[in-house]
Design an enzyme around this catalytic site. Structure first.
Site, PDB file in Angstrom:
ATOM      1  N   GLY A  50       0.493  -1.023   0.028  1.00 48.50           N
ATOM      2  CA  GLY A  50      -0.031  -0.145  -0.194  1.00 48.50           C
ATOM      3  C   GLY A  50       0.764   1.181  -0.297  1.00 48.50           C
ATOM      4  O   GLY A  50       2.023   1.808   0.870  1.00 48.50           O
ATOM      5  N   GLN A 197      -5.101  -8.903  -2.848  1.00 45.22           N
ATOM      6  CA  GLN A 197      -5.992  -8.134  -1.709  1.00 45.22           C
ATOM      7  C   GLN A 197      -6.682  -7.942  -1.584  1.00 45.22           C
ATOM      8  O   GLN A 197      -7.558  -7.540  -0.494  1.00 45.22           O
ATOM      9  CB  GLN A 197      -4.875  -6.593  -2.248  1.00 45.22           C
ATOM     10  CG  GLN A 197      -3.326  -6.501  -2.425  1.00 45.22           C
ATOM     11  CD  GLN A 197      -3.024  -7.254  -3.540  1.00 45.22           C
ATOM     12  OE1 GLN A 197      -3.364  -8.013  -4.536  1.00 45.22           O
ATOM     13  NE2 GLN A 197      -1.598  -5.934  -4.157  1.00 45.22           N
ATOM     14  N   ASP A 238      -1.017   4.666  -6.845  1.00 44.90           N
ATOM     15  CA  ASP A 238       0.700   3.961  -6.375  1.00 44.90           C
ATOM     16  C   ASP A 238       1.292   5.307  -6.273  1.00 44.90           C
ATOM     17  O   ASP A 238       1.715   5.922  -5.838  1.00 44.90           O
ATOM     18  CB  ASP A 238       0.540   3.142  -7.061  1.00 44.90           C
ATOM     19  CG  ASP A 238       0.624   1.886  -6.097  1.00 44.90           C
ATOM     20  OD1 ASP A 238      -1.567   1.294  -6.152  1.00 44.90           O
ATOM     21  OD2 ASP A 238       0.747   1.506  -5.049  1.00 44.90           O
ATOM     22  N   LYS A 249      -3.211  -0.716  -8.657  1.00 46.93           N
ATOM     23  CA  LYS A 249      -3.373  -2.277  -8.942  1.00 46.93           C
ATOM     24  C   LYS A 249      -3.763  -2.956 -10.177  1.00 46.93           C
ATOM     25  O   LYS A 249      -4.979  -1.965 -10.998  1.00 46.93           O
ATOM     26  CB  LYS A 249      -3.734  -2.681  -7.796  1.00 46.93           C
ATOM     27  CG  LYS A 249      -4.213  -4.094  -7.367  1.00 46.93           C
ATOM     28  CD  LYS A 249      -2.802  -4.784  -7.657  1.00 46.93           C
ATOM     29  CE  LYS A 249      -2.110  -4.872  -6.962  1.00 46.93           C
ATOM     30  NZ  LYS A 249      -0.907  -4.746  -7.206  1.00 46.93           N
TER      31      LYS A 249
HETATM   32  C1  LIG Z   1      -3.837   3.180   0.279  1.00 44.33           C
HETATM   33  S1  LIG Z   1      -2.307   2.895  -0.871  1.00 44.33           S
HETATM   34  C2  LIG Z   1      -3.194   1.137  -1.833  1.00 44.33           C
HETATM   35  C3  LIG Z   1      -2.722   0.513  -3.360  1.00 44.33           C
HETATM   36  O1  LIG Z   1      -1.477   0.528  -3.013  1.00 44.33           O
HETATM   37  C4  LIG Z   1      -2.258  -1.680  -3.696  1.00 44.33           C
HETATM   38  O2  LIG Z   1      -0.834  -1.782  -4.088  1.00 44.33           O
HETATM   39  P1  LIG Z   1      -0.589  -2.819  -3.663  1.00 44.33           P
HETATM   40  O3  LIG Z   1      -1.288  -4.117  -2.686  1.00 44.33           O
HETATM   41  O4  LIG Z   1       0.627  -4.058  -4.335  1.00 44.33           O
HETATM   42  O5  LIG Z   1       1.245  -2.501  -2.707  1.00 44.33           O
HETATM   43  C5  LIG Z   1      -2.873  -1.100  -5.052  1.00 44.33           C
HETATM   44  O6  LIG Z   1      -2.465  -0.234  -5.608  1.00 44.33           O
HETATM   45  C6  LIG Z   1      -3.963  -0.048  -3.391  1.00 44.33           C
HETATM   46  O7  LIG Z   1      -4.834   0.661  -4.384  1.00 44.33           O
END
Ligand SMILES: CSC[C@H]1O[C@H](OP(=O)(O)O)[C@H](O)[C@@H]1O
Length: 346
Positions: A50, A197, A238, A249
């Site tokens: 995140g 996720q 992100d 994502k």
């Molecule tokens: C609040 S940022 C969350 C954002 O990060 C996630 O990616 P990852 O799980 O690969 O770090 C995803 O894109 C979420 O929207």
């Protein structure tokens, strides 16, 4: 329901306590990290994930390594700090919060000349980044809630919840504020292959919050929006470019296209720390590609030929024109994102 908020990463005297998000929802287990290598590994392996949470983890990682440093000469200390910052930056390329947090930590030593003073300032800044993020996410939640009505149903993708930030999350923040105010928001969470996720984290987090949440697979989104009266889509980000293009994502871009074609609003919720004015457009955002086994397996079980070719981009970019509004801690921007973002950062 959980009474106290679960925090994904915390400073714990001379260690970092980190929730291992790979084990959720079956296990709530915390790791104690004692080196900058541990932090790099935790970010790379998605033990912490995140965008804001990654930034906080990196800031704590630099605080940890500098607290442990035995270098007495300030120039050598600063050189080592820059090397460790550059090392952490190799963990994941897309979420700008990693680079934003590291830049903030490096900036605090610019006007310092003693090692001890630098150590104290770095730790203070890392703790400030964490505290600010909690307040920022709460503000995002309040602005986001202003867009919705009691009994609305929102669809979200991946996890932009409390464990992706210091607390509250970004896309999930309105659910926390709604709960406090006795407003009913319902949720549909798409599972978010390959790392799941949505199924593992968002479904669990919203259920713990006492929200009416329904899990769907990623290929059910269009039919769900059409048949379940979804009022809006809300996702995290992100990295948001200067023109409003938003990396999030993998699967988010498709979700935005579906929302557009079915005529429902598509919102991106993100702090200003996720907006990168130095990235001019989505075409300039590096998209992380991860290990093919994330696609070949589920929970370690092979679901394809072991040697099948795989394309595994962890993110995609939603063009600004598909985004109804970007919800930040300073308010909601719409329309000419280039202009609105420039105003936010002037
Ligand atoms: C609040 S940022 C969350 C954002 O990060 C996630 O990616 P990852 O799980 O690969 O770090 C995803 O894109 C979420 O929207």
């Amino acid at each position: 329901m959980l009474n106290t908020p679960i925090r994904s990463v915390q400073w714990n005297k001379d260690k970092i306590t980190l929730l291992d998000q790979r084990l959720l929802p079956q296990k709530i287990e915390y790791l104690t990290l004692s080196s900058i290598e541990d932090i790099w590994d935790a970010i790379f392996e998605l033990k912490v994930r995140g965008a804001p949470a990654i930034g906080i983890a990196a800031a704590f990682g630099l605080a940890l390594s500098t607290q442990q440093s035995t270098i007495s000469n300030f120039d050598e200390f600063r050189l080592e700090l820059k090397k460790e910052a550059a090392y952490l930056e190799t963990s994941r390329p897309t979420a700008v919060n990693l680079f934003w947090a590291i830049k903030r930590i490096l900036s605090v030593v610019e006007n310092i000349t003693s090692v001890q003073e630098a150590k104290e300032a770095i730790l203070a800044e890392a703790l400030l980044i964490e505290k600010e993020d909690e307040d920022i996410c709460r503000s995002i939640g309040e602005y986001a809630l202003s867009l919705f009505q009691d009994e609305d149903t929102l669809l979200t993708h991946c996890n932009a919840g409390g464990i992706a930030t210091a607390r509250y999350g970004t896309a999930l923040a309105p659910f926390y504020i709604a709960k406090e105010r006795g407003i009913t928001l319902r949720a549909f969470a798409s599972e978010t292959r390959p790392v799941l996720q949505g199924a593992r984290l968002t479904a669990w987090e919203l259920q713990q919050l006492g929200v009416d949440v329904t899990l769907i697979t990623d290929n059910m989104v269009a039919h769900t929006i059409q048949s379940k009266g979804i009022n809006a889509v809300i996702v995290g980000a992100d990295r948001i470019a200067a023109n409003g293009d938003a990396a999030n994502k993998i699967g988010t871009y498709g979700l935005a296209l579906i929302a557009k074609s079915l005529g429902i609003p598509f919102y991106v919720a993100a702090p200003l720390s996720t907006i990168d004015v130095d990235t001019l457009s989505g075409a300039d955002i590096e998209i992380e590609e991860r290990h093919p086994d994330e696609v070949r397996t589920i929970n370690g079980h092979l679901i394809s030929p072991a040697d099948i070719n795989v394309f595994n981009p962890a993110f995609d970019v939603t063009p600004a024109e598909l985004i109804t509004g970007i919800i930040t801690e300073k308010g909601i921007i719409k329309g000419d994102y280039q202009k609105e973002i420039a105003i936010l950062f002037q």
